[in-house]
Design a protein around this motif. Structure first.
Motif: not given
Length: 294
Positions: A88-92, A100-103
């Motif tokens: 996943t990628v999300t923007v502040a 940000y990326v996460a997994g």
């Protein structure tokens, strides 16, 4: 039989019982954990729109790229070497170039310079098994992370500390925060799950069904100009809600199944298909066209 022999046999029996019990507990925990991940069928595609920079971010099978021309051309964004993989990628909120990326096994990573450098901001989480991540719609330092077998955590200081907010719900595939009016706190948190969409005020007062979407929901997004306008993708197609997820209607069908959605600050709706093709609609999802053909 001597007293010492009886004591030895009792100790041996107790030891065997403890081992069996421990193995059973571990097996149950592992099964629950595996079931949580497998039940999600974790998507490997994600979209996010950076309204500050006017750029579209695409995560496709672990590769991150950025487009500065609404998806016509792409530039690879290097990721650091990771033990796990990002999903996943999300923007502040209100920030240019901070995302940000996460997994699973990767935790949560932040860049403040469009991907030139990355920092691990998930060290205070109980594990790196992050299955979903959402940025707050209006607060740049607030994030929500779903951690497998643990629950949903919130940071309000950009990852310096995290607090368990909710034990979570089953099968979370994606989290989404919106600033739709009516919340008792600052907004609403939506979850795309393996069994429909769920919603809660971000005070975590109560999770409820967000309409009657059936089966797995791949992705959720919203129109930043009208936060009550949501979009959802499922194997049945792409759906729109104009009342915060209470009722849904199917919109123009895509030629391929969409696994990720994003909306630009001007209302352009993007859909990333299962084969990596990107489509865009600029007319309220009445029609679609390949992003690279515009």
């Amino acid at each position: 039989m001597t007293i010492d022999n009886k004591k030895s046999k009792v100790k041996a029996a107790l030891a065997r019982f403890c081992v069996v019990a421990l193995v059973s507990v571990l097996a149950a925990h592992n099964a629950a954990y595996a079931g949580q991940l497998d039940g999600q069928s974790m998507p490997s595609k994600s979209l996010a729109y950076d309204s500050g920079a006017g750029t579209l971010l695409k995560l496709d099978n672990g590769e991150l790229s950025r487009s500065d021309d609404q998806g016509r051309t792409w530039t690879t964004v290097p990721l650091p070497s990771l033990k796990g993989h990002v999903t996943t990628v999300t923007v502040a909120a209100k920030e240019d170039g901070i995302f940000y990326v996460a997994g699973p096994e990767a935790g949560v990573l932040r860049t403040t310079d469009n991907g030139k450098n990355w920092a691990d901001i998930g060290e205070a989480l109980p594990s790196k098994q992050v299955t979903a991540l959402a940025a707050h719609a209006t607060e740049p330092d607030t994030l929500y992370a779903s951690v497998a077998a643990e629950g949903i955590y919130r940071t309000q200081d950009d990852g310096k500390s995290w607090k368990l907010m909710d034990k979570g719900i089953d099968g979370i595939r994606q989290l989404l925060h919106t600033n739709m009016e009516g919340s008792m706190e600052t907004g609403w948190l939506y979850a795309a799950t393996a069994d429909g969409a769920r919603v809660s005020m971000d005070c975590f007062c109560l999770w409820r069904d967000a309409g009657e979407l059936s089966g797995p929901v791949h992705s959720l997004t919203y129109d930043p100009r009208k936060p009550e306008n949501l979009f959802a993708s499922t194997k049945e197609g792409v759906f729109e809600s104009t009342d915060g997820g209470q009722a849904w209607k199917e919109i123009a069908p895509l030629p391929k199944e969409a696994l990720a959605l994003a909306v630009s600050e001007t209302g352009g709706l993007y859909a990333l298909a299962s084969d990596g093709a990107l489509f865009v609609s600029g007319d309220g999802a009445e029609t679609w066209e390949p992003a690279g053909d515009r």
